[in-house]
Motif scaffolding. Structure first.
Motif, PDB file in Angstrom:
ATOM      1  N   GLN A  37      30.271  31.705  31.259  1.00  0.00           N
ATOM      2  CA  GLN A  37      29.265  32.222  32.189  1.00  0.00           C
ATOM      3  C   GLN A  37      29.862  33.258  33.136  1.00  0.00           C
ATOM      4  OE1 GLN A  37      25.905  31.541  31.946  1.00  0.00           O
ATOM      5  NE2 GLN A  37      25.869  33.315  33.275  1.00  0.00           N
ATOM      6  N   ASP A  38      31.094  33.029  33.596  1.00  0.00           N
ATOM      7  CA  ASP A  38      31.767  34.011  34.450  1.00  0.00           C
ATOM      8  C   ASP A  38      31.996  35.320  33.695  1.00  0.00           C
ATOM      9  OD1 ASP A  38      31.898  32.218  36.564  1.00  0.00           O
ATOM     10  OD2 ASP A  38      33.933  31.553  36.050  1.00  0.00           O
ATOM     11  N   THR A  39      32.351  35.213  32.423  1.00  0.00           N
ATOM     12  CA  THR A  39      32.558  36.397  31.591  1.00  0.00           C
ATOM     13  C   THR A  39      31.253  37.153  31.410  1.00  0.00           C
ATOM     14  OG1 THR A  39      34.357  35.279  30.417  1.00  0.00           O
ATOM     15  CG2 THR A  39      33.406  37.220  29.359  1.00  0.00           C
ATOM     16  N   ILE A  40      30.174  36.436  31.167  1.00  0.00           N
ATOM     17  CA  ILE A  40      28.854  37.065  31.017  1.00  0.00           C
ATOM     18  C   ILE A  40      28.474  37.779  32.310  1.00  0.00           C
ATOM     19  CG2 ILE A  40      26.387  36.597  30.715  1.00  0.00           C
ATOM     20  CD1 ILE A  40      27.267  34.303  28.793  1.00  0.00           C
ATOM     21  N   ASN A  41      28.691  37.134  33.442  1.00  0.00           N
ATOM     22  CA  ASN A  41      28.376  37.749  34.733  1.00  0.00           C
ATOM     23  C   ASN A  41      29.223  39.001  34.980  1.00  0.00           C
ATOM     24  OD1 ASN A  41      26.467  35.795  35.246  1.00  0.00           O
ATOM     25  ND2 ASN A  41      27.867  34.525  36.444  1.00  0.00           N
TER      26      ASN A  41
END
Length: 93
Positions: A37-41
């Motif tokens: 999720q951090d990577t997507i953000n």
């Protein structure tokens, strides 16, 4: 590691790893401490909207981006033909 503390070079490398088909999100978490999720953000923040949508469409449901969905026997993060990251030059085959 929060995305605010990342250098330009680290952000560039994370984006490169996220675009690679065979690099799982677990490799990004292992190297940089960013969850999926951090990577997507991070990708949403750093890329143009159209590029982000294209990347999400490409990555969504791809088994090679998740270590648990991979075929047994594939345990490396990069192609065997790829040179060391420090040089990152196209190798002659």
């Amino acid at each position: 590691m929060k995305t605010n503390n990342l250098s330009f070079e680290q952000i560039d490398r994370i984006i490169e790893m996220a675009w690679e088909d065979r690099t799982p999100f677990e490799a990004i978490k292992f190297q940089f401490g960013l969850s999926e999720q951090d990577t997507i953000n991070l990708m949403r923040k750093e890329m143009k909207a159209s590029s982000f949508r294209m990347w999400r469409k490409r990555v969504q449901g791809r088994a090679t981006k998740h270590a648990q969905k991979r075929v047994t026997g594939i345990d490396r993060f990069k192609c065997t033909l790829q040179r060391q990251i420090t040089g990152n030059k196209i190798s002659k085959r």
